[in-house]
Design a protein around this motif. Structure first.
Motif, PDB file in Angstrom:
ATOM      1  N   VAL A 140       0.572  -1.053   0.150  1.00 50.50           N
ATOM      2  CA  VAL A 140      -0.150  -0.376  -0.608  1.00 50.50           C
ATOM      3  C   VAL A 140       0.763   1.552   0.084  1.00 50.50           C
ATOM      4  N   GLY A 141       0.656   2.311  -0.984  1.00 48.18           N
ATOM      5  CA  GLY A 141       1.364   3.533  -0.779  1.00 48.18           C
ATOM      6  C   GLY A 141      -0.045   4.089  -0.046  1.00 48.18           C
ATOM      7  N   MET A 142      -0.474   4.505   1.293  1.00 49.09           N
ATOM      8  CA  MET A 142      -0.985   4.707   2.211  1.00 49.09           C
ATOM      9  C   MET A 142      -1.179   6.810   1.586  1.00 49.09           C
ATOM     10  N   PHE A 143      -2.324   7.239   2.234  1.00 45.79           N
ATOM     11  CA  PHE A 143      -2.591   8.335   1.988  1.00 45.79           C
ATOM     12  C   PHE A 143      -1.975   9.297   2.912  1.00 45.79           C
ATOM     13  N   ASP A 144      -1.399  10.785   1.944  1.00 47.20           N
ATOM     14  CA  ASP A 144      -0.204  11.400   2.635  1.00 47.20           C
ATOM     15  C   ASP A 144      -1.142  11.838   3.938  1.00 47.20           C
ATOM     16  N   VAL A 145      -0.486  11.655   4.778  1.00 44.91           N
ATOM     17  CA  VAL A 145      -0.887  12.437   6.245  1.00 44.91           C
ATOM     18  C   VAL A 145      -0.467  13.778   6.516  1.00 44.91           C
ATOM     19  N   SER A 146       0.325  13.962   6.276  1.00 46.27           N
ATOM     20  CA  SER A 146       0.659  15.912   5.754  1.00 46.27           C
ATOM     21  C   SER A 146      -0.216  16.427   5.823  1.00 46.27           C
ATOM     22  N   HIS A 147      -1.204  16.189   5.018  1.00 46.83           N
ATOM     23  CA  HIS A 147      -2.618  16.821   4.726  1.00 46.83           C
ATOM     24  C   HIS A 147      -3.575  17.156   5.322  1.00 46.83           C
ATOM     25  N   SER A 148      -3.205  16.299   6.677  1.00 47.53           N
ATOM     26  CA  SER A 148      -4.050  16.752   7.886  1.00 47.53           C
ATOM     27  C   SER A 148      -3.786  18.207   8.873  1.00 47.53           C
ATOM     28  N   PRO A 149      -4.949  18.331   8.925  1.00 46.82           N
ATOM     29  CA  PRO A 149      -4.882  19.896   9.623  1.00 46.82           C
ATOM     30  C   PRO A 149      -4.270  19.739  11.053  1.00 46.82           C
ATOM     31  N   ALA A 150      -4.391  19.027  11.807  1.00 47.71           N
ATOM     32  CA  ALA A 150      -3.267  18.376  13.024  1.00 47.71           C
ATOM     33  C   ALA A 150      -1.521  18.688  12.488  1.00 47.71           C
ATOM     34  N   VAL A 151      -0.961  18.832  11.594  1.00 51.79           N
ATOM     35  CA  VAL A 151      -0.153  18.682  11.168  1.00 51.79           C
ATOM     36  C   VAL A 151       0.900  19.878  11.777  1.00 51.79           C
ATOM     37  N   ARG A 152       1.401  20.452  12.138  1.00 48.80           N
ATOM     38  CA  ARG A 152       1.754  21.917  12.345  1.00 48.80           C
ATOM     39  C   ARG A 152       2.543  22.623  11.195  1.00 48.80           C
ATOM     40  N   ASP A 153       2.333  23.303  10.070  1.00 46.06           N
ATOM     41  CA  ASP A 153       2.907  24.008   8.955  1.00 46.06           C
ATOM     42  C   ASP A 153       3.838  23.889   8.655  1.00 46.06           C
ATOM     43  N   THR A 154       5.108  24.248  10.577  1.00 45.75           N
ATOM     44  CA  THR A 154       6.890  23.964  10.074  1.00 45.75           C
ATOM     45  C   THR A 154       6.768  22.347   9.867  1.00 45.75           C
ATOM     46  N   LEU A 155       5.579  21.829  10.314  1.00 49.88           N
ATOM     47  CA  LEU A 155       6.494  20.253   9.841  1.00 49.88           C
ATOM     48  C   LEU A 155       5.489  19.798   8.417  1.00 49.88           C
ATOM     49  N   ARG A 156       4.886  20.574   7.389  1.00 47.68           N
ATOM     50  CA  ARG A 156       3.889  19.725   6.217  1.00 47.68           C
ATOM     51  C   ARG A 156       4.998  19.434   5.482  1.00 47.68           C
TER      52      ARG A 156
END
Length: 227
Positions: A140-156
């Motif tokens: 599986v190539g998983m959904f890119d969780v960096s799109h989660s609103p809970a991820v800090r902008d500095t880490l996205r």
């Protein structure tokens, strides 16, 4: 996402009866799951979607066609790829599967020091052992969780680059070793916040419903092609 949308009306989910059509006469009898928290089934409830995780949903649909299907989920949260191989592969092989779902590498990619070649090696070792034992393997190539609103902008940006690199590498390993590959990373919904949990690391019940639909479609393409 509309607040009135449910799995029954979600265009990216299975329609009533679709799973049975996709899996009609499928050949599998023993289904094993290896991996991390995604395999284990950590997902956040969402109104309108059953609170049933992805691997369990796939197993239930396989079992609806073959009630005798045996199912073992070895997934455990927090594991990196080398830990999945070290702690789960022997038990998976002892189970004698003819179908295996392998989900790992996400915890490696969450780290800035992610080594894609090392993860590729672990994944390839797991796949090769399972295929040599006679199992069809799903990667599986998983959904890119960096799109989660809970991820800090500095880490996205950094997280997104690593997650997409993991997905590219996983697909390349899948193509080389002949797995059934489910590629979710470029899914049209990938940037929809409703797919993600509030912890910035996992999905929602909607993501599991969509992943189930995509997985069953890949399984159907494989087993109908070899009838």
């Amino acid at each position: 996402m509309s607040s009135t949308l449910t799995e029954a009306t979600d265009p990216w989910c299975l329609r009533p009866g679709e799973a049975a059509d996709l899996l009609r006469d499928h050949p599998w009898h023993r289904f094993v799951v290896l991996g991390d928290s995604v395999a284990e089934g950590l997902c956040e409830p969402l109104d309108g979607y059953p609170d049933v995780q992805w691997a369990d949903r796939v197993a239930a649909e396989l079992r609806a066609v073959r009630p005798e299907l045996a199912y073992l989920n070895l997934g455990r949260r927090g594991l990196r790829a080398h830990e999945v191989r070290a702690t789960q592969l022997a038990d998976a092989l002892a189970f004698g599967p003819d179908l295996a779902l392998v989900v790992c590498g996400g915890n490696d990619a969450f780290r800035p020091g992610y080594d894609p070649d090392a993860v590729d090696g672990e994944l390839a070792a797991i796949i090769t052992a399972l295929r040599d034992a006679g199992a069809d393997v799903i990667t599986v190539g998983m959904f890119d969780v960096s799109h989660s609103p809970a991820v800090r902008d500095t880490l996205r940006a950094g997280l997104g680059a690593r997650m997409r690199r993991l997905a590219r590498h996983t697909r390349a390993v899948a193509e080389r070793l002949g797995t059934l590959h489910v590629h979710l990373t470029d899914h049209p919904l990938v940037a929809d916040p409703s797919l993600y949990s509030g912890d910035g690391r996992h999905g929602s019940a909607r993501s599991d419903a969509v992943a189930t639909a995509e997985t069953l479609r890949v399984l159907a393409t494989h087993h109908t092609g070899r009838r």
